[in-house]
Design a protein around this motif. Structure first.
Motif, short mmCIF file in Angstrom:
data_model
loop_
_atom_site.label_atom_id
_atom_site.label_comp_id
_atom_site.label_asym_id
_atom_site.label_seq_id
_atom_site.Cartn_x
_atom_site.Cartn_y
_atom_site.Cartn_z
N VAL A 120 -8.13 60.58 32.46
CA VAL A 120 -7.03 60.02 31.65
C VAL A 120 -6.14 59.13 32.51
N SER A 121 -5.88 59.57 33.74
CA SER A 121 -5.04 58.80 34.66
C SER A 121 -5.68 57.44 34.94
N TRP A 122 -6.96 57.48 35.31
CA TRP A 122 -7.67 56.24 35.61
C TRP A 122 -7.72 55.32 34.38
N THR A 123 -7.97 55.91 33.23
CA THR A 123 -8.06 55.12 32.00
C THR A 123 -6.75 54.39 31.72
N SER A 124 -5.64 55.07 31.89
CA SER A 124 -4.32 54.45 31.66
C SER A 124 -4.09 53.28 32.60
N LEU A 125 -4.43 53.47 33.88
CA LEU A 125 -4.22 52.41 34.87
C LEU A 125 -5.12 51.21 34.57
N ILE A 126 -6.39 51.47 34.29
CA ILE A 126 -7.34 50.39 34.02
C ILE A 126 -6.92 49.61 32.77
N ALA A 127 -6.52 50.32 31.73
CA ALA A 127 -6.10 49.67 30.48
C ALA A 127 -4.86 48.80 30.72
N ALA A 128 -3.97 49.26 31.59
CA ALA A 128 -2.75 48.49 31.89
C ALA A 128 -3.10 47.14 32.52
N TYR A 129 -4.02 47.16 33.47
CA TYR A 129 -4.45 45.90 34.10
C TYR A 129 -5.16 44.99 33.09
N ALA A 130 -5.99 45.58 32.25
CA ALA A 130 -6.68 44.78 31.23
C ALA A 130 -5.68 44.14 30.27
N GLN A 131 -4.64 44.91 29.92
CA GLN A 131 -3.62 44.42 28.99
C GLN A 131 -2.86 43.23 29.58
N HIS A 132 -2.74 43.19 30.89
CA HIS A 132 -2.05 42.09 31.56
C HIS A 132 -3.02 40.96 31.94
N GLY A 133 -4.23 41.00 31.40
CA GLY A 133 -5.20 39.92 31.63
C GLY A 133 -5.86 39.94 32.99
N MET A 134 -5.73 41.06 33.73
CA MET A 134 -6.30 41.15 35.07
C MET A 134 -7.61 41.95 35.01
N LEU A 135 -8.60 41.36 34.35
CA LEU A 135 -9.86 42.06 34.11
C LEU A 135 -10.60 42.34 35.42
N ASN A 136 -10.50 41.41 36.37
CA ASN A 136 -11.20 41.61 37.65
C ASN A 136 -10.71 42.87 38.35
N VAL A 137 -9.39 43.12 38.31
CA VAL A 137 -8.84 44.34 38.91
C VAL A 137 -9.29 45.56 38.12
N ALA A 138 -9.30 45.45 36.79
CA ALA A 138 -9.72 46.56 35.93
C ALA A 138 -11.16 46.96 36.24
N VAL A 139 -12.04 45.97 36.44
CA VAL A 139 -13.44 46.26 36.76
C VAL A 139 -13.56 46.91 38.14
N GLN A 140 -12.79 46.42 39.11
CA GLN A 140 -12.79 47.04 40.45
C GLN A 140 -12.36 48.50 40.38
N LEU A 141 -11.36 48.77 39.54
CA LEU A 141 -10.88 50.14 39.38
C LEU A 141 -11.93 51.02 38.70
N LEU A 142 -12.70 50.44 37.79
CA LEU A 142 -13.81 51.18 37.16
C LEU A 142 -14.78 51.68 38.23
N GLU A 143 -15.10 50.77 39.15
CA GLU A 143 -16.05 51.12 40.22
C GLU A 143 -15.43 52.16 41.17
N GLN A 144 -14.15 51.96 41.49
CA GLN A 144 -13.46 52.90 42.38
C GLN A 144 -13.34 54.28 41.73
#
Length: 701
Positions: A146-170
């Protein structure tokens, strides 16, 4: 105005659900408050329950007030209380208070709890602070999916998909496997802001996570591919999915509908039934929207029959979609029949039928429906007032418009942007630009539609200088013109005196310069054509990637107005070769071109051909152009015969055209007959007396 209308369509689809949810939310809060009030000495559980009810239903201030009372009563909050109160902070304006509450959580030693930490992440996401989301995440001693999902969604919401994908891998590397909620959160946060390549990348991560068979994720991917223009990918994924549910079919139908592919959407609906998948009300709403956009009345009636068979005809949402479909297909009678059968019409249904009458040019009938709506004690909403103001604008009903203005003040919609933009439009269409300007200047907040409506109002009323000044003012206020702004401003500059202003604005267009938008291109064509700059008009026409009937007709009209009848005829032949269907303005332009160029034989040929093949498109303007052609050539007997035998009553303009020809050729008797008809239609027409006097003087010389 088109933006406003699109906004209105989206709002109508959501409003009924919003009203129902609002009522349900209040019931939850009232029930919680009633139970709480019955407790003599409420403990932390009781306080938390009532605080949670208010916070979850969007009543944050009341939740915070209760939280303060709880502490004054000496009841110490626990971690569930803090998790509940964090739901009270839901927008950027609440960020400061949210940080204060975060500090209190740290003081209470609950910040190390993973559930509280996740609630903090969610809160900062809602407050729009990516920096605070990341800081809170990094400070968490323990994290879960849940923690990771919230963080990843926040980056996606701000248009930073590249960071969101990196966080998925991490996330995977740290042993927290993403689940369907993780991906749905990313998809929802992105909306349509990602590219097709981005969606394919996310799809690969879905596959790597073993969720490609999860129907919820698959349906979301089908939708996301469609939003990003990947129709083939969307359909391929749909076809590969073996366990499709109703949502899968509805999503794919909606994707086709959003891209205007009506036939593919309808074919899919047929296939859905062939595969024994029962349509639900969402299916029917999507298919009806397709029929409406394609104006496919016959198919719409077939869908209506299926709705009756499925028992959804009395459902207000489905019935409202039926009303909109029939209205768009210009079958007002069918729309009214559907409305009359609704057991309990809500404000959305009433607004839809009022809009239907307005769209069909029956503004007065729309206003009468509003009177009936009030007798039924149905409270109007934003959509109702927009439809009513459009009704008044449609027939320049200023008195009626002022009455609706008083009603919207009574119901508290004087600060609603959606409504006020329509109010400005109504006053401008009724010729009251001073009133429109007064409302515009008094607006505490404006959007681009507000500026566009005012500029369009000045343009349509011939106040070009005011339109140009407002256009410059708009940009100084930080608003970037869109295609609707440019269309209005170029229409305003469509006369020789303001051509330099129009050319200067054209040079500044920017995003439309290399790939001309069809609407902007048509407005430029009209401006240059009317001002006699045929070369520039042709340059615009050649550069346009999409040329509709308006573009072809504008170019034909430009040639016609300036005596280039042969070029107009050649262009018309090309238009037919590429399969563009002509309209009544095309016909009038061709005949006018023949008239101004003295091409009597060609004009007579086209008139006979048009009368046989396109008789429904033959308007008084078309007949007037032919009368002018015959009159200019001195064929006055033929011209008079045409006037007397046309399939509708000749208007003053047509008789004046004949009278002018009689003056040019000194035909006194025929001129007298024409003048008599003019004065019967318009007894105060002084021009008829002047022309008749000129005819008499010419004969007496």
């Amino acid at each position: 105005m088109a933006d406003r209308m699109k906004q209105g369509t989206r709002y109508k689809a959501q409003e009924r659900m919003r009203v129902r949810k609002h009522a349900a939310h209040w019931k939850i809060v009232e029930d919680a408050q009633r139970r709480f009030d019955q407790i003599a000495e409420p403990d932390v559980v009781s306080w938390t329950s009532v605080i949670s009810a208010y916070a979850k239903q969007g009543h944050g201030k009341e939740a915070l007030r209760l939280f303060g009372q709880m502490q004054q009563m000496g009841v110490k909050p626990d971690k569930i209380t803090f998790i509940s109160i964090l739901n009270a902070f839901t927008n950027p304006a609440a960020l400061t208070e949210a940080k204060v509450m975060h500090a209190r959580i740290i003081e209470s030693k609950f910040d190390s709890d993973v559930a509280v930490g996740n609630a903090l992440l969610k809160m900062y996401c809602k407050c729009g602070s990516l920096e605070d989301v990341r800081r809170a995440f990094d400070n968490m001693p323990t994290r879960n999916v849940v923690s990771w999902t919230s963080l990843i969604a926040a980056y996606a919401q701000h248009g930073m998909l590249n960071v969101a994908v990196q966080l998925l891998e991490q996330m995977s590397e740290e042993g927290a496997k993403p689940n369907f909620v993780t991906f749905i959160s990313i998809f929802n946060a992105l909306g349509s802001q990602c590219s097709l390549a981005d969606v394919k990348l996310l799809h690969s991560h879905v596959a790597n996570s073993g969720l490609e068979s999860d129907i919820v994720v698959v349906n979301a991917l089908i939708n996301l591919y469609g939003k990003c223009g990947g129709l083939k990918e969307s359909r391929d994924l749909f076809d590969r999915t073996t366990e499709r549910n109703a949502v899968s079919w509805n999503t794919m139908i909606a994707v086709y509908a959003q891209h205007g592919l009506a036939q593919l959407a309808l074919d899919l609906f047929t296939l859905m039934e062939q595969e024994n998948m029962k349509p639900d009300k969402i299916t029917f709403v999507n298919v009806l929207n397709v029929c409406a956009s394609a104006e496919a009345l016959a198919i719409g009636r077939q869908i209506h029959a299926r709705i009756i068979q499925s028992g959804f005809e009395s459902d207000v949402v489905v019935a409202t979609s039926l009303i909109k479909m029939y209205a768009k297909c210009r079958s007002l009678e069918d729309a009214r029949k559907v409305f009359d059968k609704i057991p309990e019409s809500d404000v959305i249904a009433w607004s839809a039928i009022i809009a239907a009458y307005t769209q069909q040019g029956q503004g007065l009938s729309a206003l009468k429906l509003f009177e009936e709506m009030q007798r039924q004690h149905v409270k109007p909403n934003e959509i109702t007032f927009v439809a009513l103001l459009d009704a008044c604008a449609s027939f320049s009903g200023l008195a009626e418009g002022k009455l609706i203005h008083s009603y919207l003040l009574k119901y508290g919609y004087e600060s609603d942007l959606f409504v006020i933009n329509s109010l400005i439009n109504m006053y401008s269409k009724c010729g009251c630009m001073d009133d429109a300007c007064k409302i515009f200047e008094g607006m505490p907040k404006r959007n681009l539609v507000s500026w566009n409506v005012m500029i369009a109002g000045y343009s349509q009323s011939g106040q070009t200088k005011s339109a140009l000044l407002l256009f410059e003012h708009m940009q100084r206020e930080g608003f970037k013109p869109d295609k609707y702004t440019y269309v209005s401003i170029f229409d305003a500059c469509a006369n020789l005196a303001f051509l330099p202003d129009g050319k200067a604005i054209h040079s500044r267009i920017g995003s439309f310069k290399d790939d001309l938008n069809p609407e902007v291109g048509n407005a430029l064509l009209n401006m240059y054509g009317k001002c006699g700059n045929i070369d520039e008009a042709l340059n615009i026409f050649v550069r346009m990637f999409e040329r509709d009937v308006v573009a072809w007709t504008s170019m034909i009209s430009a040639y016609s107005q300036h005596g280039h009848g042969q070029f107009a005829i050649q262009l018309f032949a090309q238009m037919q070769e590429v399969g563009i269907e002509l309209n009544d303005i095309t016909i009038a332009s061709i005949l006018s071109g023949c008239s101004h160029s003295g091409l009597v034989d060609e004009g007579s040929h086209y008139f006979d051909s048009f009368s046989k093949r396109f008789h429904k498109l033959m308007t008084p303007v078309c007949y007037g152009s032919m009368v002018d052609l015959l009159g200019r050539a001195g064929h006055l007997a033929e011209a008079e015969n045409l006037v007397c035998t046309m399939p509708f009553h000749p208007n003053v303009v047509i008789w004046m055209t004949l009278l002018a020809s009689c003056r040019a050729f000194g035909d006194m008797e025929r001129g007298k007959r024409a003048a008599k008809h003019i004065l019967e239609l318009d007894p105060q027409n002084s021009a008829a007396y002047v022309v008749l006097s000129d005819v008499h003087a010419a004969v007496c010389q």
